[in-house]
Every structure is written in structure tokens, then in C-alpha cells.
Motif scaffolding. Sequence first.
Motif, PDB file in Angstrom:
ATOM      1  N   GLU A 118     -74.462  12.834   5.338  1.00 26.25           N
ATOM      2  CA  GLU A 118     -73.793  13.614   4.299  1.00 26.25           C
ATOM      3  C   GLU A 118     -73.348  14.976   4.818  1.00 26.25           C
ATOM      4  O   GLU A 118     -72.231  15.442   4.544  1.00 26.25           O
ATOM      5  N   LYS A 119     -74.228  15.639   5.581  1.00 25.76           N
ATOM      6  CA  LYS A 119     -73.873  16.940   6.159  1.00 25.76           C
ATOM      7  C   LYS A 119     -72.734  16.793   7.149  1.00 25.76           C
ATOM      8  O   LYS A 119     -71.815  17.613   7.186  1.00 25.76           O
ATOM      9  N   ALA A 120     -72.803  15.748   7.968  1.00 24.07           N
ATOM     10  CA  ALA A 120     -71.747  15.520   8.957  1.00 24.07           C
ATOM     11  C   ALA A 120     -70.405  15.310   8.269  1.00 24.07           C
ATOM     12  O   ALA A 120     -69.380  15.852   8.690  1.00 24.07           O
ATOM     13  N   THR A 121     -70.411  14.547   7.179  1.00 23.72           N
ATOM     14  CA  THR A 121     -69.171  14.276   6.432  1.00 23.72           C
ATOM     15  C   THR A 121     -68.622  15.552   5.810  1.00 23.72           C
ATOM     16  O   THR A 121     -67.407  15.811   5.848  1.00 23.72           O
ATOM     17  N   TYR A 122     -69.516  16.379   5.245  1.00 22.21           N
ATOM     18  CA  TYR A 122     -69.071  17.608   4.591  1.00 22.21           C
ATOM     19  C   TYR A 122     -68.458  18.579   5.601  1.00 22.21           C
ATOM     20  O   TYR A 122     -67.386  19.151   5.358  1.00 22.21           O
ATOM     21  N   VAL A 123     -69.118  18.741   6.738  1.00 20.21           N
ATOM     22  CA  VAL A 123     -68.597  19.651   7.770  1.00 20.21           C
ATOM     23  C   VAL A 123     -67.275  19.118   8.316  1.00 20.21           C
ATOM     24  O   VAL A 123     -66.341  19.882   8.581  1.00 20.21           O
ATOM     25  N   LYS A 124     -67.191  17.800   8.451  1.00 20.31           N
ATOM     26  CA  LYS A 124     -65.941  17.196   8.915  1.00 20.31           C
ATOM     27  C   LYS A 124     -64.803  17.520   7.946  1.00 20.31           C
ATOM     28  O   LYS A 124     -63.684  17.847   8.367  1.00 20.31           O
ATOM     29  N   GLU A 125     -65.074  17.467   6.645  1.00 20.14           N
ATOM     30  CA  GLU A 125     -64.048  17.796   5.640  1.00 20.14           C
ATOM     31  C   GLU A 125     -63.612  19.256   5.756  1.00 20.14           C
ATOM     32  O   GLU A 125     -62.422  19.575   5.643  1.00 20.14           O
ATOM     33  N   LEU A 126     -64.581  20.143   5.993  1.00 17.51           N
ATOM     34  CA  LEU A 126     -64.245  21.558   6.171  1.00 17.51           C
ATOM     35  C   LEU A 126     -63.338  21.746   7.387  1.00 17.51           C
ATOM     36  O   LEU A 126     -62.345  22.490   7.335  1.00 17.51           O
ATOM     37  N   LEU A 127     -63.673  21.069   8.464  1.00 17.86           N
ATOM     38  CA  LEU A 127     -62.882  21.194   9.689  1.00 17.86           C
ATOM     39  C   LEU A 127     -61.488  20.590   9.515  1.00 17.86           C
ATOM     40  O   LEU A 127     -60.502  21.110  10.054  1.00 17.86           O
TER      41      LEU A 127
END
Length: 257
Positions: A118-127
Motif C-alpha cells: 500500500e505504501k509503495a503504491t501511494y508513493v508511486k502515485e505521488l511520483l
Amino acid sequence: MDTTTIVIILAAVVAVSIFLIVLSQMREKARIERARKITNQQDAYNRANRLLSEIPGQYLTSDLKLLLIKRMEEACVQLAGLKSDLPVKKWQEAAQQLKDQIQAKQDTRSPVKIDTPEKATYVKELLQNLFKMIEDMHKSSKLDAATAKKNLKFVLFLVHKTHADLHMFQARDYVRQNEIRKAIHAYHLASTEMGKSRDNPLAMKAVKSFRIRIKELEALIVEGKDTAHSGSQAKLDREWDTFLHDEEWKKKADYDE
């Protein structure tokens, strides 16, 4: 009063009425357009500020921080020109203060563990939002082609690193639990993610380190040892946690190639 005079007066009244209606519509259109521009610039400021605040510290190099501040400052200039009621001056002062801190290398942001999908997905969206922002800045001539290209390639590398971070965290955890085969698999996944940025020296450095660690772990299985803790693991952990901000490797990196 003759008929001609009455017609002229009526025509004048109609003309004045039409003029007032058109003027009112023009003013309303201008008001709506101004409100639209203010909303767009406020959204641009908020998006850049959110990315600056929420992208984990380990991903934000000085160049990316300054680029985000540049976008915030541009939005403030536009808002000041539109005479909005927003606290633009306060925003400009805060942006300038933060820029000074970054240029003086006094801005430190805490890293965030990427320990869940979930954290990886959220940070990916920010990037990905950052990637789109840079594209938009280039399209609107706020960034030259070379700078845009360099930063777009680097942000794409960071997207890959997000997933590698998750696999790296899992690998470390498996090592602590002495689940060596699972750790090897996690390192393979991390290496694959970094391999997607073959033109980035930092990514290739990470791939090389992962491969060395995989061979060490495979040797442990062959030797039948029951522990994988070593100085090599600690060294790899330190390199992975700091290599984006390693000055020596920054000098070697050439993202324009």
C-alpha cells in the motif's frame, strides 16, 4: 412629441439596455475567468506543496525540492497578479525560506519505510503526479527541454526504486528470520526493478550490490550455514539507505545520456 422622436427614444433605450446587458455579461465572464485562473493556480500551488510534503525524504533530492518550490513560486506570482484574497505573500515568504534552507543543505526530511504494498503504491502515485507536473511545466515553457528530460528520467527511476524499496525491506526481514531462499527471491525482485533504469548509474550500482548479496546468500545455502547476518548485509543496507544522496555517486551520475 412626434412619432420619429418616440422611435428614436425607444431605440436609444433599447440600445442602452443592450449595452448594459452586454457589459454585465462581460463583467460576469471576466469574474468567472478570474475565479477559474485563481482556482487553477491555487490547485497548482497545493499540488506542488503536497508533493514536497508527502514524498518520502529518501526520494527528494535537492534538485527535485527546488523544482517543486519553483512551481509554487510561479503559482504565487500568478495569484498576486490576479489580486486573490489568498495568503500569497505568506506562501512566498515560506517558499523563499525553504529554498534558502535547501541551498544551504539544511533541509532534512525523514525517510519513510516502504514496508507494505500500500505504501509503495501511494508513493508511486505521488511520483507519477510529479512526473506529470514536470511534463506540464515543460509544455508551458517553464522548463527547458534538457532540464525536463533529466528530471523526468530521474523520477521514472524513482518509481522503479519505490518497488525495489519494498522488496529490499522484505529481503532484510527474511534475512533476520534466516529465511534465506525468500530473501534471495526478494533481492532478485529488487534487482529486476532497478534493472528497468539501465541508463542510470545509481540503478546499476544497486543491481551490482544485489547480485553480490544474492551470491553470498546462495553460498550460505550451499555451505549449510544457519545464519545470514554479516558485515556485507550491513554495508548493503547503508548503501541502499543513502545512495540517492551520496555525493560521490551524484557526481558520477549523468541522467542526460
